[in-house]
Scaffold this motif. Structure first.
Motif, PDB file in Angstrom:
ATOM      1  N   TYR A 153       1.188 -80.445  18.870  1.00  0.00           N
ATOM      2  CA  TYR A 153       1.208 -81.826  19.373  1.00  0.00           C
ATOM      3  C   TYR A 153       2.018 -81.906  20.674  1.00  0.00           C
ATOM      4  O   TYR A 153       2.658 -82.908  20.952  1.00  0.00           O
ATOM      5  N   ALA A 154       1.997 -80.802  21.441  1.00  0.00           N
ATOM      6  CA  ALA A 154       2.860 -80.699  22.628  1.00  0.00           C
ATOM      7  C   ALA A 154       2.733 -81.893  23.569  1.00  0.00           C
ATOM      8  O   ALA A 154       3.735 -82.468  23.992  1.00  0.00           O
ATOM      9  N   ASP A 155       1.492 -82.275  23.882  1.00  0.00           N
ATOM     10  CA  ASP A 155       1.290 -83.368  24.834  1.00  0.00           C
ATOM     11  C   ASP A 155       1.965 -84.641  24.357  1.00  0.00           C
ATOM     12  O   ASP A 155       2.647 -85.329  25.116  1.00  0.00           O
ATOM     13  N   ALA A 156       1.736 -84.942  23.074  1.00  0.00           N
ATOM     14  CA  ALA A 156       2.300 -86.173  22.514  1.00  0.00           C
ATOM     15  C   ALA A 156       3.821 -86.111  22.504  1.00  0.00           C
ATOM     16  O   ALA A 156       4.500 -87.062  22.907  1.00  0.00           O
ATOM     17  N   MET A 157       4.373 -84.999  22.066  1.00  0.00           N
ATOM     18  CA  MET A 157       5.833 -84.867  21.969  1.00  0.00           C
ATOM     19  C   MET A 157       6.466 -85.001  23.350  1.00  0.00           C
ATOM     20  O   MET A 157       7.439 -85.723  23.531  1.00  0.00           O
TER      21      MET A 157
END
Lengths: 405, 403
Positions: B346-350
């Protein structure tokens, strides 16, 4: 067996009351907590979608990844003709977006400047209803600029002021013009209100040489649940150089963020369920431990192990059902009430404006399917909690149990 | 006598082993989960505020009194470098930096976006907040029109290390001016504002580009441990706005408060349910042995001794659960502190919300002491009800009692 289970429930009041109360609390808490979590997520998505992003958007491939004028849609009318044939589409509009420098007599600011169709836009986005001062655009509003309040504040401009624009046209030539500030809007999304301005497409197309071109086509569907079906139909009708994307892809970051938030939410609430599961199991275990002789006697008079298991299952099933039958309508009512009358935390949107929160309201979600799976989980946990006591009591031989002290 | 009571209590605590083990497992599992979640939440909040302190505001920041409402060139601190030099002499100040920042348009050949250019001195920033920690790609230098860019802005502009971009804004005289830059590094500061809009360049280059005096700045950020420095600075610079970290980032205060309330609520509810669990076991355990207590009282054992034995039994069970829970909880926290929880999927969201993709937990002694007190209290309270029952009964009735 059922009657015997009922009798036992009434006889062993301590265990029954504890199990009832704990099951009631866990079912109620689960319904309310999940409703609040889902509600706030749905609200964030809904707000984000209604501000400007469409439920489906059509792009030339690579526009989103690479961008630039080479990746504009160049035959908007052809795609629009195809869209007219698809059922379930409420409306659509082609937008032409560019970034440029807007300057008043004293200040400058970088901004998104978009050419929009004034008659279609009000049914696509919140731009028109977000009007604060002046007027929204019309097909004949010419060089009228409709800008976000925070952008206008940065520019130190007021209605009627001239705003210069410097940018690049769709053929990469230099584009510059003088706009007139005719209206301001506030959607609540700080970044949007601080960096967006709109102008009627008819006028903007002349300036940007963007006739029949678009950055993307924004589509509003009648029912959000049909978005995937409609998207498949659109994809089948457009050529390979064009892609149609639903809000799930367009807002992937937000969707992912909500998924992460949900994961943390479920992890947090799982602590309660682990503890409550153990306590119900302990009380069930204590209860059967104190009834070893009773079970021994039942086995001696001919009850099979399976019957004992059925008896214990009925006991926990009846207790769980009573608690859940009380908790579910209360939880459902709370979820329904707060879905209609959301909790309001004054100042929340201002505080979290950098995170895209645009409303002070925290609405709950009222969804019967969600409530059903919530209570199913509570049922399942309660039934699992009786497995160890079942195994414990059946580990005794009938005579051994009948003589147990 | 105490030794005998202690032995009796110990043996009786484990008399019904399955029952006792269930309670110990219940306490241990709930406690270790509770500790892991508290540690993770605290770790997330600490990480965020630490990075915001180091990348931006410090513990105290000084601005022109109108700057935070209207971020324009004219709202600058006139004698910033003089103030900085003076602050550096102050023993309460650990580090101090000056920055000049202005909004504008960043553009590549294909993409454009709103951006905020910030003139900094890399050496000062390194002392101030270990700036190099924020570098995710490239190198930390401003040579040959070099610039460092926030990770989210880099994504928006689709630029990588080595890409060129042009930044345009109004200079001191109100004229539109542009500067060509080459990306040397991409930063992740966990500060959403910086990650989504910041372009860092050398302070001297920015001064020249904007045509401003090198002695001015829009922000003077200070690192300090002093709790009195803010008041002192307010008196020294009455015409400037002297703000502390939480005043600049009220969201962090709200986040911190909500976290405390939320963690406390979870803690209280979980401990209450744990209390019910211990109470159930202790109550039944005592009722099971009520004749035994009757005989003990019949042969002359004082009520106070029986009370002590029962209390010790409850404490043994509670403390065994605590020890196992503390062991598992510490192991979990140790793992989360060193290895972390990997949410790269979930890199983008985090990252867009200012979190690291790997979340690390905090370990605080208070987690263990608070839980110890709670379990100790729950264990003590759990025997209150059964003790009352024994106290009310006459020894002969107790012996005759039908359990």
């Amino acid at each position: 067996m059922f009657n015997l289970a009922l009798k036992n429930i009434l006889f062993y009041k301590g265990r029954s009351i504890t199990t009832l109360i704990l099951t009631f609390i866990s079912a109620l808490m689960f319904i309310v907590y999940v409703s609040m979590m889902d509600g706030s997520h749905e609200s964030m998505l809904k707000n984000a979608l209604k501000v400007y992003t469409g439920s489906i958007e059509i792009y030339k491939k690579d526009y989103r990844d690479i961008g630039g004028n080479e990746y504009l849609i160049t035959d908007v009318q052809k795609i629009e003709k195809e869209l007219d044939k698809i059922e379930g589409i409420d409306t659509y509009t082609a937008r032409y977006e560019t970034y440029g420098l807007l300057s008043s007599s004293t200040q400058s600011s970088a901004s998104l400047v978009a050419g929009v169709e004034p008659l279609k836009e009000p049914s696509m986005s919140q731009l028109k209803v977000a009007l604060v001062e002046g007027e929204f655009l019309s097909p004949t509003s010419g060089n009228c600029l409709y800008a976000g309040v925070d952008l206008v504040k940065k520019l130190e401009a007021k209605l009627g002021d001239e705003i210069s624009f410097v940018g690049a046209a769709s053929d990469n030539s230099f584009a510059a013009d003088l706009f007139k500030l005719c209206g301001t809007f506030r959607t609540g999304s700080f970044s949007f209100d601080a960096s967006s301005a709109f102008i009627a497409r008819a006028y903007f197309d002349e300036l940007m040489m963007s006739h029949n071109k678009a950055s993307y086509i924004n589509i509003k569907v009648h029912d959000l649940n049909d978005v995937d079906t409609i998207n498949t139909q659109i994809s089948a009708k457009i050529d390979d150089s064009i892609e149609s994307l639903t809000w799930k892809t367009l807002m992937k970051t937000m969707v992912d963020a909500m998924e992460v938030d949900s994961i943390f939410g479920y992890i947090t609430i799982s602590i309660f369920y682990v503890v409550i599961f153990f306590v119900i199991m302990i009380f069930g275990f204590i209860n059967v431990s104190s009834r070893i002789r009773e079970f021994g006697t039942l086995r001696c008079i001919g009850l099979s192990r399976q019957k004992i298991r059925t008896l214990l299952f009925y006991e926990i099933f009846i207790l769980s059902s009573i608690a859940i039958m009380i908790a579910t309508p209360i939880g459902a009512y709370i979820a329904y009430y707060y879905s209609v009358h959301p909790i309001v935390i004054d100042g929340m949107s201002e505080m979290y404006k950098d995170y895209g929160i645009i409303s002070d309201e925290i609405p709950f979600s009222f969804n019967l399917f969600t409530i059903t799976w919530n209570i199913s989980v509570v049922y399942l946990l309660n039934i699992l909690s009786i497995l160890y006591p079942m195994a414990f009591i059946n580990s005794f031989k009938p005579v051994e149990a009948a003589h147990h002290v | 006598m105490f030794k005998l009571i202690l032995k009796l209590a110990w043996n009786n605590a484990f008399l019904r082993l399955s029952r006792t083990l269930l309670v110990i497992i219940m306490i241990a599992v709930s406690m270790s989960m509770l500790l892991a979640i508290q540690g993770l939440f605290d770790g997330m909040a600490y990480n965020m505020s630490d990075k915001m302190l180091r990348s931006d505001s410090g513990e105290i920041s000084i601005y022109h009194k109108d700057y935070r409402l209207n971020k324009i060139i004219a709202n600058h601190v006139t004698d910033a470098k003089t103030i900085k030099a003076k602050l550096e002499q102050d023993s309460e100040v650990q580090a101090v930096v000056t920055r000049f920042s202005v909004d504008g348009l960043s553009a590549t050949a294909r993409k454009s976006s709103f951006a905020n250019i910030i003139g900094i001195n890399l050496e000062d920033e390194e002392k101030f907040g270990q700036f190099s920690d924020f570098l995710k790609k490239g190198t930390l230098d401003f040579k040959k029109r070099g610039a460092l860019i926030g990770g989210e802005l880099a994504k928006t502009l689709k630029v990588k290390v080595g890409s060129k971009l042009v930044f345009s804004t109004q200079d001191k005289n109100g004229d539109i001016n542009s500067i060509a830059l080459r990306i040397r590094g991409i930063l992740r500061t966990a500060n959403v504002k910086l990650d989504t809009s910041a372009i860092f360049i050398d302070a001297v280059r920015l001064d020249k580009f904007l045509g401003i005096d090198k002695n001015i700045a829009t922000q003077i950020a200070i690192r300090t441990q002093s709790s009195t420095l803010q008041d002192k600075l307010k008196k020294d610079y009455p015409n400037l706005s002297v703000k502390n970290f939480l005043e600049i980032n009220p969201m962090m205060q709200m986040m911190e408060d909500s976290m405390v309330i939320f963690n406390s609520m979870i803690f209280v509810i979980v401990m209450f349910v744990v209390f019910i669990g211990i109470l159930g076991v202790m109550y039944v355990s005592i009722l099971d042995r009520i004749r035994e207590f009757g005989i003990m009282r019949g042969i002359g054992m004082k009520y106070s001794h029986i009370r002590l034995q029962i209390i010790l039994e409850a404490l043994f069970v509670g403390l065994m659960g605590y020890l196992v829970g503390a062991l598992f909880g510490f192991s979990g926290l140790y793992y989360l502190e060193n290895v972390g929880l990997d949410l790269s999927a979930y890199a983008d969201a985090m990252e867009s919300f200012g979190y690291e993709t790997i979340l690390y937990a905090e370990i605080k002694l208070s987690y263990f002491t608070n839980t110890f007190y709670a379990i100790f209290t729950a264990s003590l309270l759990s025997v209150f009800l059964p003790l009352r029952k024994i106290k009310k009964m006459h020894p002969i009735d107790v012996i005759k009692a039908d359990t």
